[in-house]
Design a protein around this motif. Structure first.
Motif, mmCIF file in Angstrom:
data_model
loop_
_atom_site.group_PDB
_atom_site.id
_atom_site.type_symbol
_atom_site.label_atom_id
_atom_site.label_comp_id
_atom_site.label_asym_id
_atom_site.label_seq_id
_atom_site.Cartn_x
_atom_site.Cartn_y
_atom_site.Cartn_z
ATOM 1 N N UNK A 30 0.851 -1.193 0.000
ATOM 2 C CA UNK A 30 0.000 0.000 0.000
ATOM 3 C C UNK A 30 0.884 1.239 0.000
ATOM 4 N N UNK A 31 0.314 2.346 -0.461
ATOM 5 C CA UNK A 31 1.032 3.617 -0.379
ATOM 6 C C UNK A 31 0.053 4.730 -0.057
ATOM 7 N N UNK A 32 0.591 5.833 0.432
ATOM 8 C CA UNK A 32 -0.219 7.012 0.705
ATOM 9 C C UNK A 32 0.064 8.073 -0.341
ATOM 10 N N UNK A 33 -0.967 8.845 -0.687
ATOM 11 C CA UNK A 33 -0.733 10.084 -1.425
ATOM 12 C C UNK A 33 -0.607 11.170 -0.368
ATOM 13 N N UNK A 34 0.598 11.699 -0.248
ATOM 14 C CA UNK A 34 0.925 12.621 0.838
ATOM 15 C C UNK A 34 1.294 13.991 0.274
ATOM 16 N N UNK A 35 0.781 15.034 0.902
ATOM 17 C CA UNK A 35 1.125 16.399 0.510
ATOM 18 C C UNK A 35 2.302 16.893 1.346
ATOM 19 N N UNK A 36 3.228 17.580 0.682
ATOM 20 C CA UNK A 36 4.363 18.224 1.347
ATOM 21 C C UNK A 36 4.318 19.716 1.032
ATOM 22 N N UNK A 37 4.555 20.542 2.049
ATOM 23 C CA UNK A 37 4.450 21.998 1.894
ATOM 24 C C UNK A 37 5.621 22.675 2.603
ATOM 25 N N UNK A 38 5.844 23.937 2.271
ATOM 26 C CA UNK A 38 6.847 24.705 3.012
ATOM 27 C C UNK A 38 6.389 24.876 4.455
ATOM 28 N N UNK A 39 7.335 24.783 5.370
ATOM 29 C CA UNK A 39 7.024 24.865 6.794
ATOM 30 C C UNK A 39 6.386 26.208 7.159
ATOM 31 N N UNK A 40 6.764 27.263 6.443
ATOM 32 C CA UNK A 40 6.250 28.598 6.765
ATOM 33 C C UNK A 40 4.974 28.951 6.005
ATOM 34 N N UNK A 62 1.861 27.553 6.333
ATOM 35 C CA UNK A 62 0.624 27.382 7.107
ATOM 36 C C UNK A 62 -0.491 26.709 6.305
ATOM 37 N N UNK A 63 -0.126 25.981 5.248
ATOM 38 C CA UNK A 63 -1.128 25.261 4.452
ATOM 39 C C UNK A 63 -1.569 24.011 5.206
ATOM 40 N N UNK A 64 -2.882 23.829 5.279
ATOM 41 C CA UNK A 64 -3.438 22.622 5.893
ATOM 42 C C UNK A 64 -4.368 21.966 4.879
ATOM 43 N N UNK A 65 -4.208 20.663 4.711
ATOM 44 C CA UNK A 65 -5.024 19.909 3.759
ATOM 45 C C UNK A 65 -5.614 18.700 4.468
ATOM 46 N N UNK A 66 -6.920 18.519 4.318
ATOM 47 C CA UNK A 66 -7.548 17.354 4.940
ATOM 48 C C UNK A 66 -8.288 16.480 3.937
ATOM 49 N N UNK A 67 -8.408 16.958 2.683
ATOM 50 C CA UNK A 67 -9.092 16.162 1.659
ATOM 51 C C UNK A 67 -8.571 16.537 0.278
ATOM 52 N N UNK A 68 -8.688 15.623 -0.688
ATOM 53 C CA UNK A 68 -8.244 15.924 -2.055
ATOM 54 C C UNK A 68 -8.960 17.122 -2.676
ATOM 55 N N UNK A 80 3.106 25.288 -4.490
ATOM 56 C CA UNK A 80 2.804 25.355 -3.054
ATOM 57 C C UNK A 80 2.769 23.977 -2.402
ATOM 58 N N UNK A 81 2.437 22.960 -3.197
ATOM 59 C CA UNK A 81 2.265 21.606 -2.660
ATOM 60 C C UNK A 81 2.962 20.604 -3.576
ATOM 61 N N UNK A 82 3.698 19.680 -2.987
ATOM 62 C CA UNK A 82 4.250 18.540 -3.729
ATOM 63 C C UNK A 82 3.498 17.293 -3.296
ATOM 64 N N UNK A 124 13.022 22.738 5.426
ATOM 65 C CA UNK A 124 11.923 23.701 5.480
ATOM 66 C C UNK A 124 10.712 23.272 4.652
ATOM 67 N N UNK A 125 10.693 22.014 4.211
ATOM 68 C CA UNK A 125 9.516 21.419 3.569
ATOM 69 C C UNK A 125 9.116 20.215 4.416
ATOM 70 N N UNK A 126 7.820 20.108 4.726
ATOM 71 C CA UNK A 126 7.354 19.073 5.661
ATOM 72 C C UNK A 126 6.065 18.434 5.141
ATOM 73 N N UNK A 127 5.753 17.207 5.600
ATOM 74 C CA UNK A 127 4.470 16.599 5.231
ATOM 75 C C UNK A 127 3.330 17.209 6.034
ATOM 76 N N UNK A 128 2.142 17.299 5.432
ATOM 77 C CA UNK A 128 0.970 17.710 6.203
ATOM 78 C C UNK A 128 0.604 16.572 7.152
ATOM 79 N N UNK A 129 -0.281 16.855 8.093
ATOM 80 C CA UNK A 129 -0.506 15.923 9.200
ATOM 81 C C UNK A 129 -1.057 14.568 8.778
#
Length: 238
Positions: free
Chosen positions: A99-109, A111-117, A163-165, A183-188
């Motif tokens: 299995x794999x996840x589709x994961x969003x990565x954003x710049x740490x600064x 403040x982008x939050x994603x909870x759905x496609x 903005x999002x990878x 300075x790029x991190x995965x969303x929660x």
């Protein structure tokens, strides 16, 4: 006597060396993706238990699909469900291999939050060309940039070009580690979790029942999950 010796030497050269038998099947996988490397190792273990010798070649996502669907190669190590719908010549082994996840990565600064496609339409997005799960989740969106290689995703976002990878969690973390990007991190939470299936070209459909039985047995015993975690740790600790 000399002729006899030469004949014996020639005959020996025609006999395959012990342990040097060629693989019975050659499958392909997408290069430079940790989940695909994990899948290759899992697949080799499955086929080993089925008593079948295989080889797996890594190549670009687009090239891998061409080779597997055309019959040039014997199939794909692992892909998401939709690949079987789009490529009728690829026969899906019914039980998921991984299995794999589709994961969003954003710049740490950012403040982008994603909870759905559905929320992706608000942002500019970077994906890798030929990777089906990120292509599917961004279908119909306008501001999508396709980069030719996975290792360009995080620098693309870091530089502000998107903005999002989008990639898998494992792959994203490996890219960040290898590039030294902090300075790029995965969303929660992941945007989607995809079962991954092994596909064989239709010319090899006789393999499906046998390989599916092995995967089912390894899944039921918990061994498949254990191996997947072990292989993931191996990659992250390289």
């Amino acid at each position: 006597m000399k002729k006899i010796a030469l004949f014996f030497l020639a005959a020996c050269m025609l006999i395959p060396a012990v342990g040097m038998a060629a693989p019975e099947y050659t499958f392909v996988r997408i290069e430079n993706l940790p989940e695909q490397e994990i899948g290759e190792r899992l697949l080799k273990e499955v086929y080993k238990r089925a008593g079948i010798e295989i080889e797996v070649e890594a190549m670009s996502g687009v090239r891998a699909l061409e080779a597997a669907s055309s019959g040039e190669k014997d199939g794909e190590a692992l892909r998401i469900w939709s690949v079987g719908e789009k490529y009728p010549s690829l026969v899906r082994v019914p039980t998921p291999l991984s299995a794999l996840t589709t994961q969003a990565f954003v710049r740490k600064d950012s403040n982008i939050k994603l909870s759905s496609p559905d929320e992706l339409k608000k942002f500019s997005i970077a994906i890798t060309r030929g990777v089906a799960h990120t292509k599917d989740i961004t279908a119909g969106l306008e501001n999508v940039h396709e980069v030719p290689s996975e290792d360009l995703l995080m620098p693309f976002v870091q530089a502000g070009r998107a903005e999002v990878a989008l990639t898998s969690l494992e792959n994203g973390m490996v890219i960040l580690k290898n590039a030294g990007i902090t300075d790029v991190v995965p969303v929660e939470q992941p945007l989607k979790v995809h079962p991954l299936y092994h596909y064989v070209n239709e010319k090899n459909k006789n393999l499906v029942e046998k390989i599916d039985a092995v995967i089912k047995e390894m899944t039921a015993s918990g061994e498949l999950e254990k191996l997947q975690k072990q292989y993931a740790e191996d990659i992250l600790n390289k």
